[in-house]
Design a protein around this motif. Sequence first.
Motif, PDB file in Angstrom:
ATOM      1  N   LEU A  23       2.376   1.691  -3.327  1.00  0.00           N
ATOM      2  CA  LEU A  23       1.502   1.918  -4.563  1.00  0.00           C
ATOM      3  C   LEU A  23       0.910   3.496  -4.088  1.00  0.00           C
ATOM      4  N   ALA A  24       0.765   3.902  -2.907  1.00  0.00           N
ATOM      5  CA  ALA A  24       0.632   5.345  -2.837  1.00  0.00           C
ATOM      6  C   ALA A  24       1.673   6.289  -3.070  1.00  0.00           C
ATOM      7  N   SER A  25       2.886   5.808  -2.911  1.00  0.00           N
ATOM      8  CA  SER A  25       4.128   6.568  -3.668  1.00  0.00           C
ATOM      9  C   SER A  25       4.163   6.569  -4.951  1.00  0.00           C
ATOM     10  N   LEU A  39       0.918  -1.294  -0.069  1.00  0.00           N
ATOM     11  CA  LEU A  39       0.018  -0.094  -0.089  1.00  0.00           C
ATOM     12  C   LEU A  39       0.854   1.224  -0.084  1.00  0.00           C
ATOM     13  N   TRP A  40       2.001   1.118   0.859  1.00  0.00           N
ATOM     14  CA  TRP A  40       2.871   2.447   0.739  1.00  0.00           C
ATOM     15  C   TRP A  40       3.679   2.853  -0.673  1.00  0.00           C
ATOM     16  N   HIS A  81       1.746   6.786  -6.957  1.00  0.00           N
ATOM     17  CA  HIS A  81       0.659   7.664  -7.659  1.00  0.00           C
ATOM     18  C   HIS A  81       0.754   9.260  -7.243  1.00  0.00           C
ATOM     19  N   LEU A  82       2.155   9.336  -6.467  1.00  0.00           N
ATOM     20  CA  LEU A  82       2.232  10.822  -6.095  1.00  0.00           C
ATOM     21  C   LEU A  82       2.448  11.563  -7.445  1.00  0.00           C
ATOM     22  N   ARG A 142       3.351  -0.971 -11.738  1.00  0.00           N
ATOM     23  CA  ARG A 142       2.752  -1.764 -10.734  1.00  0.00           C
ATOM     24  C   ARG A 142       3.429  -3.148 -10.577  1.00  0.00           C
ATOM     25  N   SER A 144       7.629  -5.154  -3.487  1.00  0.00           N
ATOM     26  CA  SER A 144       6.730  -5.478  -2.279  1.00  0.00           C
ATOM     27  C   SER A 144       7.014  -6.996  -1.490  1.00  0.00           C
ATOM     28  N   HIS A 155       8.302  12.869  -7.529  1.00  0.00           N
ATOM     29  CA  HIS A 155       9.091  11.984  -7.678  1.00  0.00           C
ATOM     30  C   HIS A 155      10.687  12.262  -8.182  1.00  0.00           C
TER      31      HIS A 155
END
Length: 529
Positions: free
Chosen positions: A319-321, A316-317, A323-324, A344, A351, A329
């Motif tokens: 994925l959130a990073s 989750l971390w 999509h910043l 992905r 992960s 970035h």
Amino acid sequence: MLVVVALGLTGLAVVLAAEALSHRSGLPTSVLLVLAGLAYGYLPGPDLQLDPEVVLVVAIPPLLYAAALESSLLALRRDVRAVVGLSVFLVLATALGVGAGLSWALPAVPLAAGVALGAAVAPPDPVAALSIGRRAGLPPRLVTLVEGEGLLNDATALTVLGVAVGAVGGHFSLGHALLEFVVTAAGGVVVGAAVARVLGRVRAVNDEPLVDNALSLGTPFAAYLAGEELHVSGVLAVVVAGLLLGHRSPQLQTSGARLQTRAVWRLVEFLLEGWVFLLIGQQLPAVLSGLHRYDRSDLAVAAAVTLGVVLLLRPLWLLASAHLPARLHARLGGDPDEAAALSRREVLALSWAGTRGVITLAAAFSLPEGFPQRDLLLFCAYLVVLVTLVGQGLTFGPLLRRLRLGDTRLAAALLRNEARSAATSAALARLDALLAREPELAPAAGPLRRATQARQERYERRVDALAAAEGGLPHDEAYAAGVRLRREMIDAERQELLDWRDSGRLPDADLRVLQRELDLEESVLPPPA
């Protein structure tokens, strides 16, 4: 003493057997060693108990230092935001998430005790993941992120652990804890840089490989002890010293010292990692011995909460990073367009690289006797290590092959041959400059020029072939035949030297000198198919 020696020899035999089995079966050596340790733990006879102080002082500093020497300071700088996010903020989030989840699900577990467990299980150990990932073609950028995370997260986790243990039974202040964390981390960086500066000056004036290697072996312990004596992060001091000295190695070390240092540290890593993974497996009886006073439902809830936070928070971390906004970035000092977010597939691969190891167990075992719910916390930590190390370790390679992140060998081979061609051009230019100043060197320069030009022509042909290739590495029949012929010639030279030695015409001391010359030449040849 004889028992200790026997245990050591038995452990060495198991490590060697696991390494041989790994080469034959393709299974990760780390997983085989943990399983062997699990089996050995239930055999009759003495076991080795994990002493957290021994692990943190004897095993962790050299392992971190060896990893730092092989890391790239420039690559870490390019991805510094992602590395800091994983090694600092994700560790903090994991510690707080585990602590909050446990204290909510099991009110008997104080929040500070839960955070202590969270700090123990938060830092991934990249040894197993990288050994598998490199073999399966993990892209260079992901290798850098896993390496950087593994180098820095231990310092974060141990600092949080110390704060959480101190808060049990006392008053907890978030501001004071954050200040302590910043001071400890900053102090570790300063100490590591100071150690690297002092030892760098000493090694710069030394040209004896044995002395250089002795200094290298002592460096991680010097940095760690200096940091601990000054009450800052000894772990971070080791990492910073290793990164800085590794970056300056081409200027500080002679070629002989570099050859020895690499060989020495590879052996140290091999033996320490083997011992550590065996030790992990042997701790299961000790972990289970204190669980008789807990209800099975409490054990199940604690295990589910801890594993759930550890296994879910990381993807989750990431994925959130990913999509910043693109501008977030941007690498420090770089072009925002070059700092592409992780795809992905890369998020899934990263992960799965979150395997836990000995630092998690050492941190859990370091909880003092009488610590609230200590046996329960130790069980949860051990379960996280087993699930991630064995479960993810066995499936990481197949996952990477299924993800098809791209074969990076072609790009790496092209870059290396371009660099070789440029280096030989520089050598020829230096030769011309020397001849212009000292024409009397011309007779000696002729053979050198011809040999260097032949090498450059070979590199340029290889560059052209690699640049035109698509997909995997192209197979060069002529080059492969040349390598095979040279290997056969080296074997013949070795046999002739042995014949001379066995007939009494060549002393063993001279044989070793000539063998080293042949060994160095063979070491630069590609491995046999």
